[in-house]
Scaffold this motif. Structure first.
Motif, PDB file in Angstrom:
ATOM      1  N   ARG A  94     -14.293   2.632  -7.382  1.00 28.14           N
ATOM      2  CA  ARG A  94     -13.252   1.607  -7.593  1.00 28.14           C
ATOM      3  C   ARG A  94     -13.814   0.213  -7.305  1.00 28.14           C
ATOM      4  NH1 ARG A  94      -8.380   4.052  -8.143  1.00 28.14           N
ATOM      5  NH2 ARG A  94      -8.285   6.196  -7.396  1.00 28.14           N
TER       6      ARG A  94
ATOM      7  N   ASP B 213     -15.127   8.029  -4.649  1.00 31.46           N
ATOM      8  CA  ASP B 213     -13.988   7.436  -5.362  1.00 31.46           C
ATOM      9  C   ASP B 213     -13.793   5.979  -4.938  1.00 31.46           C
ATOM     10  OD1 ASP B 213     -11.623   7.474  -7.039  1.00 31.46           O
ATOM     11  OD2 ASP B 213     -10.443   7.637  -5.196  1.00 31.46           O
ATOM     12  N   THR B 214     -13.891   5.723  -3.650  1.00 23.80           N
ATOM     13  CA  THR B 214     -13.713   4.362  -3.145  1.00 23.80           C
ATOM     14  C   THR B 214     -14.818   3.446  -3.659  1.00 23.80           C
ATOM     15  OG1 THR B 214     -12.684   5.297  -1.169  1.00 23.80           O
ATOM     16  CG2 THR B 214     -13.407   2.999  -1.046  1.00 23.80           C
TER      17      THR B 214
ATOM     18  N   LEU C  86       0.802  -1.217   0.000  1.00 25.86           N
ATOM     19  CA  LEU C  86       0.000   0.000   0.000  1.00 25.86           C
ATOM     20  C   LEU C  86       0.837   1.269   0.000  1.00 25.86           C
ATOM     21  CD1 LEU C  86      -2.883  -1.074   2.376  1.00 25.86           C
ATOM     22  CD2 LEU C  86      -2.872  -0.981  -0.111  1.00 25.86           C
TER      23      LEU C  86
ATOM     24  N   LYS D 147      -4.572   0.638  -5.315  1.00 28.32           N
ATOM     25  CA  LYS D 147      -5.790   1.144  -4.685  1.00 28.32           C
ATOM     26  C   LYS D 147      -6.725   0.022  -4.249  1.00 28.32           C
ATOM     27  CE  LYS D 147      -4.911   5.514  -5.563  1.00 28.32           C
ATOM     28  NZ  LYS D 147      -4.858   6.563  -4.594  1.00 28.32           N
TER      29      LYS D 147
ATOM     30  N   LYS E 123      -0.127   3.817  -6.685  1.00 32.90           N
ATOM     31  CA  LYS E 123      -0.925   3.238  -7.767  1.00 32.90           C
ATOM     32  C   LYS E 123      -1.782   2.076  -7.278  1.00 32.90           C
ATOM     33  CE  LYS E 123       2.291   4.421 -11.424  1.00 32.90           C
ATOM     34  NZ  LYS E 123       3.200   3.882 -12.441  1.00 32.90           N
TER      35      LYS E 123
ATOM     36  N   GLU F  48      -8.746   7.092 -14.237  1.00 38.82           N
ATOM     37  CA  GLU F  48      -8.140   7.837 -13.144  1.00 38.82           C
ATOM     38  C   GLU F  48      -8.165   9.349 -13.355  1.00 38.82           C
ATOM     39  OE1 GLU F  48      -6.803   6.865 -10.167  1.00 38.82           O
ATOM     40  OE2 GLU F  48      -7.635   4.897 -10.608  1.00 38.82           O
TER      41      GLU F  48
ATOM     42  N   LEU G  88      -9.077   1.533  -1.530  1.00 40.27           N
ATOM     43  CA  LEU G  88      -8.692   2.867  -1.093  1.00 40.27           C
ATOM     44  C   LEU G  88      -9.159   3.889  -2.106  1.00 40.27           C
ATOM     45  CD1 LEU G  88      -4.988   2.118  -0.117  1.00 40.27           C
ATOM     46  CD2 LEU G  88      -6.987   2.126   1.382  1.00 40.27           C
ATOM     47  N   GLY G  89      -9.555   5.053  -1.630  1.00 40.04           N
ATOM     48  CA  GLY G  89      -9.947   6.132  -2.512  1.00 40.04           C
ATOM     49  C   GLY G  89      -9.777   7.466  -1.821  1.00 40.04           C
ATOM     50  N   ASP G  90      -9.912   8.530  -2.583  1.00 42.29           N
ATOM     51  CA  ASP G  90      -9.753   9.869  -2.034  1.00 42.29           C
ATOM     52  C   ASP G  90     -10.956  10.303  -1.207  1.00 42.29           C
ATOM     53  OD1 ASP G  90      -7.290  10.050  -3.305  1.00 42.29           O
ATOM     54  OD2 ASP G  90      -8.152  10.957  -5.100  1.00 42.29           O
TER      55      ASP G  90
END
Length: 94
Positions: free
Chosen positions: A31, A27-28, A3, A9, A7, A68, A21-23
């Motif tokens: 994904r 976003d999470t 992690l 995620k 790149k 992305e 993982l996301g912002d």
């Protein structure tokens, strides 16, 4: 660790599920949503029993880059899904 690479995620943890993982939440979720769709398509392709053809690295990299780098896409997708849920199954709020 894996992690530490920005790149990375999504991590598949054997017998434990996924770590995504996301912002932010949108976003999470985005994904996770597209990972699940890709996994479903892969399994369906395997079920055909036919040899699978992989995309070229160039096309795969372009698709990943576009995913992305499309500003606001995750937020719009998440918002649209929430609208559908509010309209069709609003009892989730209870």
């Amino acid at each position: 660790t894996l992690l530490s690479d920005p790149k990375v995620k999504i991590m598949i943890m054997g017998n434990h599920g996924l770590l995504v993982l996301g912002d932010n939440v949108a976003d999470t979720f985005n994904r996770l949503y597209y990972f699940e769709r890709a996994a479903e398509n892969y399994i369906r392709a395997l079920q055909t029993g036919q040899p699978l053809r992989a995309l070229s690295a160039e096309i795969a990299e372009k698709a990943a880059y576009e995913q992305e780098n499309y500003p606001g896409q995750a937020e719009r997708h998440f918002s649209d899904l929430k609208e559908i849920l509010d309209r069709d199954e609003s009892d989730y709020r209870e």
